[in-house]
Write an enzyme that holds these catalytic residues in place. Structure first.
Site, PDB file in Angstrom:
ATOM      1  N   SER A  30       0.779  -1.290   0.029  1.00 16.62           N
ATOM      2  CA  SER A  30       0.089   0.071  -0.017  1.00 16.62           C
ATOM      3  C   SER A  30       0.837   1.093  -0.022  1.00 16.62           C
ATOM      4  O   SER A  30       0.525   2.328  -0.646  1.00 16.62           O
ATOM      5  CB  SER A  30      -0.987  -0.049   1.155  1.00 16.62           C
ATOM      6  N   THR A  31       1.896   1.283   0.536  1.00 23.83           N
ATOM      7  CA  THR A  31       3.007   2.411   0.716  1.00 23.83           C
ATOM      8  C   THR A  31       3.358   2.762  -0.982  1.00 23.83           C
ATOM      9  O   THR A  31       3.416   3.669  -1.278  1.00 23.83           O
ATOM     10  CB  THR A  31       3.947   2.266   1.563  1.00 23.83           C
ATOM     11  N   ASP A  84      10.807   1.036  -2.071  1.00 28.87           N
ATOM     12  CA  ASP A  84       9.642  -0.201  -1.694  1.00 28.87           C
ATOM     13  C   ASP A  84       9.357  -0.083  -0.369  1.00 28.87           C
ATOM     14  O   ASP A  84       9.921   0.819   0.398  1.00 28.87           O
ATOM     15  CB  ASP A  84      10.156  -1.492  -1.902  1.00 28.87           C
ATOM     16  N   GLY A  85       8.225  -0.527  -0.116  1.00 25.24           N
ATOM     17  CA  GLY A  85       8.036  -0.491   1.289  1.00 25.24           C
ATOM     18  C   GLY A  85       8.586  -1.531   2.245  1.00 25.24           C
ATOM     19  O   GLY A  85       9.503  -2.120   1.924  1.00 25.24           O
ATOM     20  N   ASP A  87       7.873  -4.089   6.176  1.00 30.17           N
ATOM     21  CA  ASP A  87       6.966  -4.483   7.245  1.00 30.17           C
ATOM     22  C   ASP A  87       7.441  -4.425   8.539  1.00 30.17           C
ATOM     23  O   ASP A  87       6.897  -3.807   9.560  1.00 30.17           O
ATOM     24  CB  ASP A  87       6.801  -6.130   7.446  1.00 30.17           C
ATOM     25  N   LYS A  97      10.375  -8.096   4.982  1.00 37.49           N
ATOM     26  CA  LYS A  97       9.654  -7.573   3.833  1.00 37.49           C
ATOM     27  C   LYS A  97       8.564  -8.905   3.343  1.00 37.49           C
ATOM     28  O   LYS A  97       9.194  -9.987   3.813  1.00 37.49           O
ATOM     29  CB  LYS A  97      10.181  -7.020   2.597  1.00 37.49           C
ATOM     30  N   GLU A 106      10.833  -8.364  -5.150  1.00 35.44           N
ATOM     31  CA  GLU A 106      11.384  -7.300  -4.474  1.00 35.44           C
ATOM     32  C   GLU A 106      12.724  -7.480  -4.185  1.00 35.44           C
ATOM     33  O   GLU A 106      13.533  -6.295  -4.423  1.00 35.44           O
ATOM     34  CB  GLU A 106      10.560  -7.119  -3.281  1.00 35.44           C
TER      35      GLU A 106
HETATM   36  O1  DER Z   1       5.167  -7.041   0.837  1.00 38.93           O
HETATM   37  C1  DER Z   1       5.980  -6.363   0.981  1.00 38.93           C
HETATM   38  O2  DER Z   1       7.139  -6.457   0.919  1.00 38.93           O
HETATM   39  C2  DER Z   1       5.406  -4.890   1.097  1.00 38.93           C
HETATM   40  O3  DER Z   1       6.476  -3.903   0.816  1.00 38.93           O
HETATM   41  C3  DER Z   1       5.263  -4.636   2.695  1.00 38.93           C
HETATM   42  O4  DER Z   1       6.158  -5.224   3.209  1.00 38.93           O
HETATM   43  C4  DER Z   1       4.792  -3.356   2.967  1.00 38.93           C
HETATM   44  O5  DER Z   1       3.426  -3.191   2.645  1.00 38.93           O
HETATM   45  P1  DER Z   1       2.656  -1.962   3.221  1.00 38.93           P
HETATM   46  O6  DER Z   1       3.255  -0.780   2.672  1.00 38.93           O
HETATM   47  O7  DER Z   1       1.056  -2.199   2.481  1.00 38.93           O
HETATM   48  O8  DER Z   1       2.636  -1.860   4.585  1.00 38.93           O
END
Ligand code: DER
Length: 232
Positions: A30-31, A84-85, A87, A97, A106
């Site tokens: 989502s980020t 990238d985002g 967790d 992640k 990723e």
């Molecule tokens: O799946 C992943 O690695 C995503 O980047 C996750 O780690 C972060 O997801 P979010 O931005 O929805 O919290």
């Protein structure tokens, strides 16, 4: 919501790092979706020209919808920047992640980049990794045997919990873009992430794990009040 605002402001700040002509890895989650939207806006408003390499089919679709030029990692060869985002993010910028199930692409894209930038809301920052279940991608063939081997190997490692669970998508196992399954490791606390990352990938059937060690170069942290912090 404040969390969504935090994700948005982090993504918007990171979108500024992208310059004309760059080849950019586009994350999943989502980020990262906010990042893709912010980049789409820069393409429309400023005429920004860059090529995006997605880390999942859903990111590829969103990027194309927003007018971003999408190419494969093969076509790009190497990337200038991946955003990238995550967790979880610890004090050494090591990550967990894979919450979104895209950890294999990723990690490949992030490591094939000159720089990796993580965008996250402040709640993702932790002292010690492990409260978030660690995703491990495994081939579907013999997955339960791989799961047993994993649990046996965890006994000798510096972790608190040892339960593993097959990630489900409704009544069926979750299937990744590459057709693999995901085991989530409920470790509670990871004492030595570097050691665990190395051990996991030695187990037959394990394709990749969600520990990103020495990969992230910079973190952009967003807060619900609109503040943004950079950490290198
Ligand atoms: O799946 C992943 O690695 C995503 O980047 C996750 O780690 C972060 O997801 P979010 O931005 O929805 O919290």
């Amino acid at each position: 919501s404040p969390i969504d605002k935090a994700k948005f402001v982090a993504a918007k700040r990171a979108a500024e790092f992208v310059e004309d002509g760059m080849r950019v890895g586009l994350g999943t989650g989502s980020t990262a979706a906010w990042l893709v939207r912010c980049l789409g806006e820069r393409v429309r408003k400023e005429g920004l020209r860059f090529r995006g390499v997605p880390t999942s089919t859903r990111t590829a679709q969103l990027a194309r919808e927003l007018g971003i030029e999408v190419i494969s990692l093969e076509e790009a060869g190497w990337l200038d920047l991946t955003i990238d985002g995550a967790d979880e993010i610890d004090g050494e910028l090591n990550l967990i992640k894979g919450g979104g199930g895209a950890l294999l692409q990723e990690k490949i894209v992030a490591t094939a980049s000159d720089q990796m930038v993580v965008i996250a809301d402040a709640a993702k920052q932790v002292e010690t990794l492990g409260a978030f279940p660690l995703p491990v991608e495994v081939i579907a063939f013999g997955q339960s045997a791989t799961q047993a081997l994993l649990e046996e190997a965890l006994v000798s490692l510096d972790v608190l919990g040892r339960r593993t669970s097959l990630r489900m998508n409704g009544a069926k196992p979750f299937v990744t873009d590459e057709g693999n399954h995901i085991l989530d490791l409920h470790l509670n606390r990871i004492g030595n992430a570097r050691e665990l990352a190395l051990m996991l990938n030695q187990i037959p059937g394990v394709v990749e794990n969600g520990l990103f060690i020495d990969i992230c170069d910079r973190v952009v942290i967003g807060h619900g009040d609109g503040r943004v912090e950079l950490r290198d």
